[in-house]
Scaffold this motif. Sequence first.
Motif, PDB file in Angstrom:
ATOM      1  N   ILE A   1      18.129  17.634  83.953  1.00  0.00           N
ATOM      2  CA  ILE A   1      18.738  18.993  83.804  1.00  0.00           C
ATOM      3  C   ILE A   1      19.984  18.314  82.859  1.00  0.00           C
ATOM      4  O   ILE A   1      21.068  18.230  83.505  1.00  0.00           O
ATOM      5  N   THR A   2      20.066  18.554  81.082  1.00  0.00           N
ATOM      6  CA  THR A   2      20.746  18.880  80.702  1.00  0.00           C
ATOM      7  C   THR A   2      21.276  19.721  79.880  1.00  0.00           C
ATOM      8  O   THR A   2      21.153  20.416  79.447  1.00  0.00           O
ATOM      9  N   ASP A   3      22.244  18.480  79.111  1.00  0.00           N
ATOM     10  CA  ASP A   3      22.908  19.608  77.558  1.00  0.00           C
ATOM     11  C   ASP A   3      22.508  19.297  76.386  1.00  0.00           C
ATOM     12  O   ASP A   3      22.267  19.836  75.126  1.00  0.00           O
ATOM     13  N   CYS A   4      21.992  18.483  76.441  1.00  0.00           N
ATOM     14  CA  CYS A   4      21.637  17.490  75.543  1.00  0.00           C
ATOM     15  C   CYS A   4      20.496  16.859  75.355  1.00  0.00           C
ATOM     16  O   CYS A   4      20.210  16.143  76.482  1.00  0.00           O
ATOM     17  N   LEU A   5      19.068  17.281  75.202  1.00  0.00           N
ATOM     18  CA  LEU A   5      17.875  16.067  75.320  1.00  0.00           C
ATOM     19  C   LEU A   5      17.487  15.130  74.693  1.00  0.00           C
ATOM     20  O   LEU A   5      16.375  14.323  74.965  1.00  0.00           O
ATOM     21  N   LYS A   6      18.737  14.429  74.247  1.00  0.00           N
ATOM     22  CA  LYS A   6      19.285  12.896  73.609  1.00  0.00           C
ATOM     23  C   LYS A   6      18.453  12.120  74.379  1.00  0.00           C
ATOM     24  O   LYS A   6      18.402  10.881  74.512  1.00  0.00           O
ATOM     25  N   HIS A   7      19.471  12.592  76.249  1.00  0.00           N
ATOM     26  CA  HIS A   7      19.462  11.863  76.920  1.00  0.00           C
ATOM     27  C   HIS A   7      18.025  11.059  77.484  1.00  0.00           C
ATOM     28  O   HIS A   7      17.433  11.577  77.726  1.00  0.00           O
ATOM     29  N   CYS A   8      18.182   9.874  77.914  1.00  0.00           N
ATOM     30  CA  CYS A   8      17.046   9.031  78.420  1.00  0.00           C
ATOM     31  C   CYS A   8      17.219   8.993  80.195  1.00  0.00           C
ATOM     32  O   CYS A   8      16.775   7.786  80.486  1.00  0.00           O
ATOM     33  N   PHE A   9      17.694   9.831  80.505  1.00  0.00           N
ATOM     34  CA  PHE A   9      17.950   9.757  82.506  1.00  0.00           C
ATOM     35  C   PHE A   9      16.789  10.008  82.874  1.00  0.00           C
ATOM     36  O   PHE A   9      15.573   9.035  83.436  1.00  0.00           O
ATOM     37  N   ALA A  10      15.145  10.532  82.229  1.00  0.00           N
ATOM     38  CA  ALA A  10      13.891  11.038  82.430  1.00  0.00           C
ATOM     39  C   ALA A  10      13.239   9.179  82.297  1.00  0.00           C
ATOM     40  O   ALA A  10      12.544   9.377  83.748  1.00  0.00           O
ATOM     41  N   THR A  11      14.025   9.031  81.388  1.00  0.00           N
ATOM     42  CA  THR A  11      12.251   8.067  80.834  1.00  0.00           C
ATOM     43  C   THR A  11      13.276   6.487  81.467  1.00  0.00           C
ATOM     44  O   THR A  11      12.653   5.630  81.855  1.00  0.00           O
ATOM     45  N   HIS A  12      14.806   6.366  82.381  1.00  0.00           N
ATOM     46  CA  HIS A  12      14.969   4.791  82.946  1.00  0.00           C
ATOM     47  C   HIS A  12      14.924   5.104  84.629  1.00  0.00           C
ATOM     48  O   HIS A  12      14.280   4.947  84.881  1.00  0.00           O
ATOM     49  N   LEU A  13      14.279   6.478  85.164  1.00  0.00           N
ATOM     50  CA  LEU A  13      13.817   7.439  86.011  1.00  0.00           C
ATOM     51  C   LEU A  13      12.393   6.547  86.118  1.00  0.00           C
ATOM     52  O   LEU A  13      11.658   6.292  87.226  1.00  0.00           O
TER      53      LEU A  13
END
Length: 841
Positions: free
Chosen positions: A798-810
Amino acid sequence: MRPLRDAQLGAFTFFASALPHDVCGSNGLPLTPNSIKILGRFQLLKTITHPRLCQYVDISRGKHAKHHSPERVLQIAYEALEGLEFMNKHGMVHRALNAQNVLMDGKGKVKLAKFGLYYMTDHGADVDFPIGYPSYLAPEVIAQGSVHPRDPSQGENPLPSGPKTDVWSLGVLLFELCAGRRLLQNIEISERLKFIITLGCIDDIVTVLAEEHGCLDAIRCVYVFDACSKSLTFHSVLPSRPTPAELLVDPVFEGVSCLYAPFQQPVGLFSSSLRCAHLELPEDISQLCKGQSEYLGERAIDEVYHLWCLAGGDLEKELTNKEIIQSKPPVCTLPNFLLEDGESFGQGRDRSFLLDDTTVTLSLCQLKNRLKDVAGEAYYPLLEDEQSSLSQSNSSNELSCTVMLPLIIRERDTEYQLIRIILFDRLLKAYPYKKNLVWKEARVDIPPLIRGLAWAALLGVEGDIQAKYDSIDKDTPIPTDRQIEVDIPRCHQYDELLSSPQGHRKFRRVLKAWVVSHPDLVYWQVTHIHTVLWSIDNSHVIQEYLTVFSQMIAFHDPELSNHLNEIGFIPDLYAIPWFLTMFTHVFPLHKIFHLWDTLLLGNSSFPFCIGVAILQQLRDRLLANGFNECILLFSDLPEIDIERCVRESINLFCWTPKSATYRQHAQPPKAQGDASTNGFGKTANYYSSDYQDMPKTDLSREPLELSDLKAEVSPRISAEDLIDLCELSVGGQTKRSKASKPKILAVDIRSIEDFGRGHISGSISIPYSTAFSPDGELVQCPATGTLQSFRGRVIVVITDCLKHCFATHLVKVNYPRVTTLDGGINKMKPTGLLTVPSPQI
């Protein structure tokens, strides 16, 4: 389908003509063997059911008179004509009528046997023997001689026999019944034919019949024989005798026709007529089962034959034991050479390739012994009973164990298949009212004998579907005809039915009917396998489908996904034929049947799970190989355990949030039955319904541009999915009991300050800025420890900006089941479900 009752199963055999081995057809392919052609035509015979015809149940392609009263003769004549007329309506004639092929059932009613021999051999073209018996053949048939119907050296081929040919044969039979066979049995065929033709006046007929029956009965016999004499008329070369339909309305049958009700075709499962309209219950219900000690006799003939085969029945073995089929060493089959001086060497014509008229009765003793422990109640299961249908048998413990065995073993178990066939038969007869129970039982397995009807029920087919199909123009040429014509001979030609000309014809008509009925769609060829695609401009549809599949691989098996992406082995290279042909490009038919049994129970997302399950069976080899080796691996796909594939795909399906496979270009859904039946049982619950079917709300997933969808490694899920998976209710309180374990972990990667202003109840805070080290490793902290403890469950970022790559890193560090909340926290704010922590005192 008529029940077995007091009928018996019989078998007879014949040899098809051999074709030269070094000759190809106009398409460059080897000629189709005549035995395959016969097998294809035979399929129509299985569908023909009439009280006056013996029922055909199967074909196996191997490697190698007394006197009757005038009234009784009239009845025999009328009943035989009923059978012949029904055959004529289906475009067939008997051509092999003789005294042995007119049988009587237990009630003395006529049944015509071997009526399909002339049809299935293409009017005798595919066999080396003539169809028919010289003593009963019509003059115009004998006049043609022994010219082979497909012999090019004989010039113009003779015309196939018509309905009037059978009328002559029937007339000879009736004459024998009236006059007795003694009168004609010692006369040569030519003299016998001349004798019959000259019986043109009543005086001659009276004289003949009076000698046989006596003067008192002679006049009565004349009226009976009047029907015979109408058939035994011959003028010049062409017959002027009536057809069976014309004879049935002849005045000679006025006193007989009133005894017979007009035949009505049994109402099928899919019809506009009521299937139960003819049913009448007796005043005393107990009379229904009175005296029915032979329960197997109440089952359909094709069902009994299927069980007979499962119980060890072998047609070829039965015929071999009776010495009807005799194998010979090759040296005994050398051809016969005829020299100029007339001297011959070698073998004469092998008479085993001629027609042997012997019919072998198949014993049911072995089948009855196999089913002796099945209680009578098992033949009449109660559909409203909550207990398992298997409990109806005396050997219920054994059957309960059988249901746990591999599917291929269950399908060969005679007793188990009997129970399942009876249950499905009753459920399908109650379709569509018992649709939910059909779904429930299909999750266990589907009996192969009833698979076609069961699939139709699972697909929600209703109404007179045959009439709809017949109304479609399948004959007018269309642009795709050429491509269909080229593709069909390449499709599963190892299967005897699909490789037959009739199989090609029916396949072609089905495909053409589909194309004509969907003018907005187009037919394409895909790697030698045909398919029909969603739309004419469908590249975006395929690309969206493959992208979602790629995300499903990453969701369920991130390590495999990372490896395949690194070597560039993307789904575009191997998965297009999978999904466009629903895996018929991958598996042989016997495996496809088992796969589709389950495929029809899932929603439109289930094929993704099958694809992932296939990859996981090849996982070790894929991880150990590079791009070139993977290409070679998929060019000749190794053996796949289909039952394991089905089992694992169901598990993957039940772990996949329904919105994770959302596709904006998905085919519009068709109305189905109760959604609760549209899945795989208790474990499926929430996941069983199709996200494409659900009404769209403010919490639903938003469509993405294809480029944006491809940029994301892991799938998104909707806010409504998150609410359901977290079991949230108004006020931010959960409905989950303390004993249950959540399948989901919400990971909020916003800053600590934003998390404190409002977050999903039960979510953990892992600020993106502090989560990963510069080298991409996950930083160890209490929050990441919690994340590690939830490894293997659905993780929603969950984020406020979907440009984050957290899911990709996981995904890159091999975390499975990683998703991102579509729309981020902003989608959740209007719901009132965000929790604000209480201030510390």
